[in-house]
Design a protein around this motif. Sequence first.
Motif, PDB file in Angstrom:
ATOM      1  N   SER A   1     100.390  23.197  42.868  1.00 44.41           N
ATOM      2  CA  SER A   1      99.243  22.619  42.166  1.00 44.41           C
ATOM      3  C   SER A   1      98.956  23.309  40.839  1.00 44.41           C
ATOM      4  N   HIS A   2      99.507  24.501  40.637  1.00 45.42           N
ATOM      5  CA  HIS A   2      99.204  25.242  39.420  1.00 45.42           C
ATOM      6  C   HIS A   2     100.478  25.928  38.935  1.00 45.42           C
ATOM      7  N   VAL A   3     100.757  25.787  37.649  1.00 45.19           N
ATOM      8  CA  VAL A   3     101.990  26.343  37.094  1.00 45.19           C
ATOM      9  C   VAL A   3     101.963  27.869  37.108  1.00 45.19           C
TER      10      VAL A   3
ATOM     11  N   LEU B   1     103.897  33.127  39.284  1.00 42.75           N
ATOM     12  CA  LEU B   1     103.648  34.395  39.967  1.00 42.75           C
ATOM     13  C   LEU B   1     104.385  34.457  41.302  1.00 42.75           C
ATOM     14  N   ALA B   2     104.407  33.352  42.029  1.00 42.66           N
ATOM     15  CA  ALA B   2     105.123  33.336  43.306  1.00 42.66           C
ATOM     16  C   ALA B   2     106.626  33.501  43.096  1.00 42.66           C
ATOM     17  N   TRP B   3     107.153  32.871  42.061  1.00 46.15           N
ATOM     18  CA  TRP B   3     108.590  32.949  41.778  1.00 46.15           C
ATOM     19  C   TRP B   3     109.001  34.373  41.382  1.00 46.15           C
TER      20      TRP B   3
ATOM     21  N   TRP C   1     109.697  28.184  49.879  1.00 49.51           N
ATOM     22  CA  TRP C   1     108.471  27.771  50.569  1.00 49.51           C
ATOM     23  C   TRP C   1     107.238  28.317  49.858  1.00 49.51           C
ATOM     24  N   ILE C   2     107.284  29.586  49.469  1.00 50.42           N
ATOM     25  CA  ILE C   2     106.152  30.178  48.744  1.00 50.42           C
ATOM     26  C   ILE C   2     105.977  29.498  47.388  1.00 50.42           C
ATOM     27  N   TYR C   3     107.092  29.167  46.749  1.00 46.09           N
ATOM     28  CA  TYR C   3     107.017  28.502  45.446  1.00 46.09           C
ATOM     29  C   TYR C   3     106.409  27.103  45.580  1.00 46.09           C
ATOM     30  N   ASP C   4     106.761  26.381  46.643  1.00 40.52           N
ATOM     31  CA  ASP C   4     106.230  25.026  46.828  1.00 40.52           C
ATOM     32  C   ASP C   4     104.760  25.032  47.230  1.00 40.52           C
TER      33      ASP C   4
ATOM     34  N   PHE D   1     112.940  30.654  35.816  1.00 37.83           N
ATOM     35  CA  PHE D   1     111.781  29.917  36.336  1.00 37.83           C
ATOM     36  C   PHE D   1     112.010  28.419  36.144  1.00 37.83           C
ATOM     37  N   PRO D   2     111.982  27.627  37.236  1.00 38.13           N
ATOM     38  CA  PRO D   2     112.361  26.204  37.143  1.00 38.13           C
ATOM     39  C   PRO D   2     111.513  25.388  36.184  1.00 38.13           C
TER      40      PRO D   2
END
Length: 700
Positions: A21-23, A28-30, A14-17, A277-278
């Motif tokens: 809008s920005h890679v 950083l979230a991942w 959820w945090i990753y999604d 990292f996806p």
Amino acid sequence: MDVFVDNFTEAHRWIYDLADSHVLLQYLAWVAYSMFLMCFAAGFANIVSIQAAGSGIPEMKTCLRGVMLQEYLTFKTLVSKVISLICVLGSELPVGKEGPFVHIGSMCAALLCKFMSLFSGIYKVLENFIIARNKEMMTVGCAVGIGCCFASPIGGALFSLEVTSMFFVARNYWRGFLSATFGAFIFRLLPVWNRQEDTLMALYATKYRLDFPFDLQELPVFAVMGIVCGFGGAFFVYLYGKITLFVKKQKATNSFLMKNCFLYSALVSVLISTLTFPLGFGQFMAGQLTQRESLISFFDHRTWSNHGIVADFDNDDHLAAWKHPQANVFVILSIFVIMKVNKHTDTQFSLLFIFSYDDSQIKGNAYVCVLGAAFGRLVGEGLATLFPDGFNMDGHVYHITPGVYAVVGAAALTAGVTHTISTGVIMMELTGQINYALPILISVILSNMISQSLQPSIYDKVIRIKKLPYLPMLSWGHRDKYNIHVGDFMKREVRYITLNSTYRDIFKILGSGNLKTLPLVKSTESMLLLGSVERAQLLALLKQRSQHLRKENAPTMPISYKVHFQIEEWEEQQLDEQVNFNNCKIDPAPFQLVERTSLHKTHTMFSVLNLDYAYVTSIGRLVGVVSLKELCKAIEGSLPADGVRLRPILATFRDRGVRGSWTETTELRKLLDHQIKKQTEKMKSSSIITTILGEMCTFY
């Protein structure tokens, strides 16, 4: 626990999604999410209980061997283990939960035994009974841990039988099956109660065909996979040992990490998260999938590729993660296998210091299982590409199912790492497929044969590195186990006490070492072994003697003795009195060996009876002692050059039929001559008495 881990994983997604809008924000979230959970797990385990570190299976093998590790089965260790494990699994680090679940199950069993001992009544006095019952409960706890983890009651009980003990008590067999079955039933019943599933199903349910499971032409491929996985499992264990020993030798690095464990955990977490990292390198290895989701995709019955091109799947399907426009399925699977090995190396370096600063590690079979499944899927997809038309039997065409090869590869590689056969049973229960028992068992057995001849199991490797008091197994090629005898490696300098020992002698012996028991002999000249006395008994004897002397003799002491140093001098004089062993508990039958007992027989007796030491006697005389340390050195071949007396050539033929050595034969002959002499003297005396009585009767 799975509910919390799933919630952590969903929160991570959820945090990753949110940052789609920005890679850079997605990266950083991942990374930050995994780093936070890893640092929290490291700090919590170090603060609450450092004993929560590690897999748990090597330590449980040591505990079941009879050596109870300090605070290893306490309640705070249980809390630390559960919470830290949830955080580590939620961070999606490539680790498993099977080993920790064994530890958790054993801790629950030990705490339950401790609670039930409050109501045991008369059994509180029987210490040996309580110790034996605790070991039985811990063995059952190991079976429950595996059974709950995989929903595999049969495989869980067999796994605990193979891994935790060298010799299994038969009466624990049904207890392990009963507990594991009940635990697996509750584990699979909870999803039905929560309406997540309609009925009780296998954890990784598959849809393989049942009318024609496999062709006989595929059996050689399964056998080759078993051989390759055997070499792969041996290499995995070898790599683990080399990395661990390398890290332990870096003293400067270790001292730095002891002060900055959070920094090190954060750095390694960032490294592993960066690889998965996806939108980065993880797009070539399905980095967004968890280990469970990866296994589900590997075990899928559908073929992924059509001449190397990944087939079209729904976007919501796990299989869509393996599709890449610039690489075919073979490249993606190859990268996945290579990166899994590299991630194992990185994780190995990190987990050595996440929870503690020794060589502890949370190691589970799930990581190895995923790696083996990826290798099997790669082989299956390759065969499906080489034989697109499958096999033609009686006019029916049967296509190759790559998912079956993934199941076989997962079972074979896990068996090669753990040296167990029960992994094949676990995979059959895990997937709900009994039709593939033959290829699974063939690959598992071949993998075991190869890996056992090259390296010890991953658990025995950890035991050796940590130097835990556990007896290693005799290897297949250990031919000297019948030629090496106890007299070749026993310790001849034995500390002992005699019936004529004084309190001063006991005080010196107790102060010279930490021996738990001391042998009691008749005298220094005869050295006849009478029994053994525990250290606690001797300490209590000294304390009791000191209190008794002060209580009775203090009023009658001269006034000059009231001075402190004079009192000490008087007590020193009392130490020269002979010890009275009437109030001391003496074991009249300690375990004994003879000098000609072979290494194989000694190893068997130590393993079956869980011995820590054994006295060596010759016709009742104490001549040496063998402890677990000397026996391990003899097995591992680390004796000094003059430690083993090499037998001359053709000694076996010359000594055939001779069971004792020349010294023992001489001693036996002396004893026999002495007994014959006594019998002769007795007969002479009885004949003289008979003659005198006859003469007296004649006289009267």
